[in-house]
Design a protein around this motif. Structure first.
Motif, PDB file in Angstrom:
ATOM      1  N   HIS A 124       0.942  -1.361  -0.152  1.00 20.26           N
ATOM      2  CA  HIS A 124       0.016   0.162   0.144  1.00 20.26           C
ATOM      3  C   HIS A 124       1.215   1.303   0.072  1.00 20.26           C
ATOM      4  O   HIS A 124       0.820   2.575  -0.617  1.00 20.26           O
ATOM      5  CB  HIS A 124      -0.807   0.033   1.287  1.00 20.26           C
ATOM      6  N   LEU A 125       2.259   0.889   0.889  1.00 23.33           N
ATOM      7  CA  LEU A 125       3.092   2.013   0.452  1.00 23.33           C
ATOM      8  C   LEU A 125       3.753   2.338  -0.735  1.00 23.33           C
ATOM      9  O   LEU A 125       3.897   3.570  -0.730  1.00 23.33           O
ATOM     10  CB  LEU A 125       3.517   2.502   2.085  1.00 23.33           C
ATOM     11  N   GLN A 185      -5.249   8.554   5.711  1.00 26.03           N
ATOM     12  CA  GLN A 185      -4.760   8.073   4.698  1.00 26.03           C
ATOM     13  C   GLN A 185      -3.485   6.808   5.565  1.00 26.03           C
ATOM     14  O   GLN A 185      -3.864   5.576   4.917  1.00 26.03           O
ATOM     15  CB  GLN A 185      -3.739   8.244   3.722  1.00 26.03           C
ATOM     16  N   LEU A 186      -2.801   6.750   5.992  1.00 28.54           N
ATOM     17  CA  LEU A 186      -1.942   5.415   7.015  1.00 28.54           C
ATOM     18  C   LEU A 186      -3.506   4.664   7.708  1.00 28.54           C
ATOM     19  O   LEU A 186      -3.007   3.578   7.400  1.00 28.54           O
ATOM     20  CB  LEU A 186      -0.921   6.493   7.648  1.00 28.54           C
ATOM     21  N   LEU A 187      -3.891   5.422   8.310  1.00 27.73           N
ATOM     22  CA  LEU A 187      -4.769   4.704   9.068  1.00 27.73           C
ATOM     23  C   LEU A 187      -5.597   3.686   8.345  1.00 27.73           C
ATOM     24  O   LEU A 187      -5.805   2.513   8.372  1.00 27.73           O
ATOM     25  CB  LEU A 187      -6.100   5.504   9.812  1.00 27.73           C
ATOM     26  N   SER A 188      -6.347   4.040   6.800  1.00 31.30           N
ATOM     27  CA  SER A 188      -6.812   3.148   6.087  1.00 31.30           C
ATOM     28  C   SER A 188      -6.033   2.332   5.611  1.00 31.30           C
ATOM     29  O   SER A 188      -6.365   1.511   5.443  1.00 31.30           O
ATOM     30  CB  SER A 188      -7.224   4.230   4.825  1.00 31.30           C
ATOM     31  N   THR A 192      -3.333   0.556   6.753  1.00 33.05           N
ATOM     32  CA  THR A 192      -3.025   0.306   8.204  1.00 33.05           C
ATOM     33  C   THR A 192      -4.466  -0.781   8.049  1.00 33.05           C
ATOM     34  O   THR A 192      -4.249  -2.030   8.619  1.00 33.05           O
ATOM     35  CB  THR A 192      -2.302   0.317   9.848  1.00 33.05           C
ATOM     36  N   ALA A 193      -5.447  -0.328   8.183  1.00 30.10           N
ATOM     37  CA  ALA A 193      -6.934  -1.545   7.909  1.00 30.10           C
ATOM     38  C   ALA A 193      -6.977  -2.206   6.700  1.00 30.10           C
ATOM     39  O   ALA A 193      -6.817  -2.995   7.136  1.00 30.10           O
ATOM     40  CB  ALA A 193      -7.975   0.049   8.498  1.00 30.10           C
ATOM     41  N   LYS A 194      -6.717  -1.894   6.010  1.00 24.97           N
ATOM     42  CA  LYS A 194      -6.660  -3.075   4.414  1.00 24.97           C
ATOM     43  C   LYS A 194      -5.656  -3.750   5.123  1.00 24.97           C
ATOM     44  O   LYS A 194      -5.664  -4.700   4.741  1.00 24.97           O
ATOM     45  CB  LYS A 194      -6.826  -1.784   3.501  1.00 24.97           C
ATOM     46  N   ALA A 195      -4.532  -3.838   5.443  1.00 28.85           N
ATOM     47  CA  ALA A 195      -3.072  -4.680   6.205  1.00 28.85           C
ATOM     48  C   ALA A 195      -3.698  -5.617   6.502  1.00 28.85           C
ATOM     49  O   ALA A 195      -3.703  -6.831   6.704  1.00 28.85           O
ATOM     50  CB  ALA A 195      -2.114  -3.747   5.793  1.00 28.85           C
ATOM     51  N   ALA A 196      -4.730  -5.035   7.530  1.00 29.45           N
ATOM     52  CA  ALA A 196      -4.917  -5.935   8.440  1.00 29.45           C
ATOM     53  C   ALA A 196      -6.303  -6.738   8.004  1.00 29.45           C
ATOM     54  O   ALA A 196      -6.528  -7.445   9.299  1.00 29.45           O
ATOM     55  CB  ALA A 196      -5.213  -5.531   9.737  1.00 29.45           C
ATOM     56  N   GLY A 197      -7.222  -6.332   6.816  1.00 27.68           N
ATOM     57  CA  GLY A 197      -7.861  -7.193   6.597  1.00 27.68           C
ATOM     58  C   GLY A 197      -8.822  -6.645   6.505  1.00 27.68           C
ATOM     59  O   GLY A 197     -10.586  -7.474   6.230  1.00 27.68           O
ATOM     60  N   TYR A 198      -9.242  -5.477   6.780  1.00 27.61           N
ATOM     61  CA  TYR A 198     -10.462  -4.927   6.911  1.00 27.61           C
ATOM     62  C   TYR A 198     -10.776  -4.221   5.592  1.00 27.61           C
ATOM     63  O   TYR A 198      -9.929  -4.138   4.478  1.00 27.61           O
ATOM     64  CB  TYR A 198     -10.370  -3.766   7.695  1.00 27.61           C
ATOM     65  N   ASP A 199     -11.708  -3.810   4.909  1.00 26.89           N
ATOM     66  CA  ASP A 199     -12.843  -2.849   4.232  1.00 26.89           C
ATOM     67  C   ASP A 199     -11.533  -1.797   3.917  1.00 26.89           C
ATOM     68  O   ASP A 199     -10.730  -1.034   3.128  1.00 26.89           O
ATOM     69  CB  ASP A 199     -14.073  -2.579   3.400  1.00 26.89           C
ATOM     70  N   ASN A 200     -12.289  -0.339   5.098  1.00 26.83           N
ATOM     71  CA  ASN A 200     -11.403   0.252   5.505  1.00 26.83           C
ATOM     72  C   ASN A 200     -11.021   0.997   6.708  1.00 26.83           C
ATOM     73  O   ASN A 200     -11.748  -0.211   7.325  1.00 26.83           O
ATOM     74  CB  ASN A 200     -11.608   1.796   4.517  1.00 26.83           C
ATOM     75  N   TYR A 201     -10.652   1.963   7.221  1.00 31.03           N
ATOM     76  CA  TYR A 201     -10.670   2.746   8.243  1.00 31.03           C
ATOM     77  C   TYR A 201     -11.961   1.711   8.989  1.00 31.03           C
ATOM     78  O   TYR A 201     -12.191   1.822  10.658  1.00 31.03           O
ATOM     79  CB  TYR A 201      -9.608   3.855   8.937  1.00 31.03           C
ATOM     80  N   GLN A 202     -13.437   2.959   8.936  1.00 34.62           N
ATOM     81  CA  GLN A 202     -14.604   2.873   8.969  1.00 34.62           C
ATOM     82  C   GLN A 202     -15.188   1.039   9.409  1.00 34.62           C
ATOM     83  O   GLN A 202     -15.630   0.978  10.446  1.00 34.62           O
ATOM     84  CB  GLN A 202     -15.461   2.966   7.983  1.00 34.62           C
ATOM     85  N   HIS A 203     -14.442   0.121   8.335  1.00 34.40           N
ATOM     86  CA  HIS A 203     -15.283  -0.973   8.884  1.00 34.40           C
ATOM     87  C   HIS A 203     -14.156  -1.494   9.685  1.00 34.40           C
ATOM     88  O   HIS A 203     -14.732  -2.040  10.806  1.00 34.40           O
ATOM     89  CB  HIS A 203     -14.388  -2.051   7.410  1.00 34.40           C
ATOM     90  N   LEU A 204     -12.910  -0.989  10.177  1.00 38.02           N
ATOM     91  CA  LEU A 204     -11.820  -1.541  11.351  1.00 38.02           C
ATOM     92  C   LEU A 204     -13.121  -1.324  12.497  1.00 38.02           C
ATOM     93  O   LEU A 204     -13.409  -1.449  13.382  1.00 38.02           O
ATOM     94  CB  LEU A 204     -10.570  -1.047  11.499  1.00 38.02           C
TER      95      LEU A 204
END
Length: 79
Positions: free
Chosen positions: A23-24, A35-38, A40-52
């Protein structure tokens, strides 16, 4: 302003790091904190930060005292 704490569990840290690196690499420059939160959330398997944020934490596996006392009834003081 208070901040909400959103904990994540990363079962495979190597996979997480590789995904975050990908992503980076796609981003030019330094990403903003949002953008970094998003990423990180995607790398952890979530669709986006809101999903997390919306994901409910896994329930803690506590001691089931009812089952414990039920099992202890079959033992005497000598085990």
């Amino acid at each position: 302003m208070s901040r909400d704490i959103h904990a994540i569990t990363i079962p495979d840290l190597s996979k997480f790091a590789k995904s975050l690196r990908g992503h980076l690499q796609q981003y030019d420059g330094v990403p903003s904190h949002v953008q970094l939160l998003s990423m990180t959330a995607k790398a952890a398997g979530y669709d986006n930060y809101q999903h997390l944020k919306a994901a409910k934490p896994a329930p803690a596996k506590g001691l089931n005292t009812k089952r414990l006392f039920k099992a202890l009834r079959v033992f005497d003081t000598d085990g």
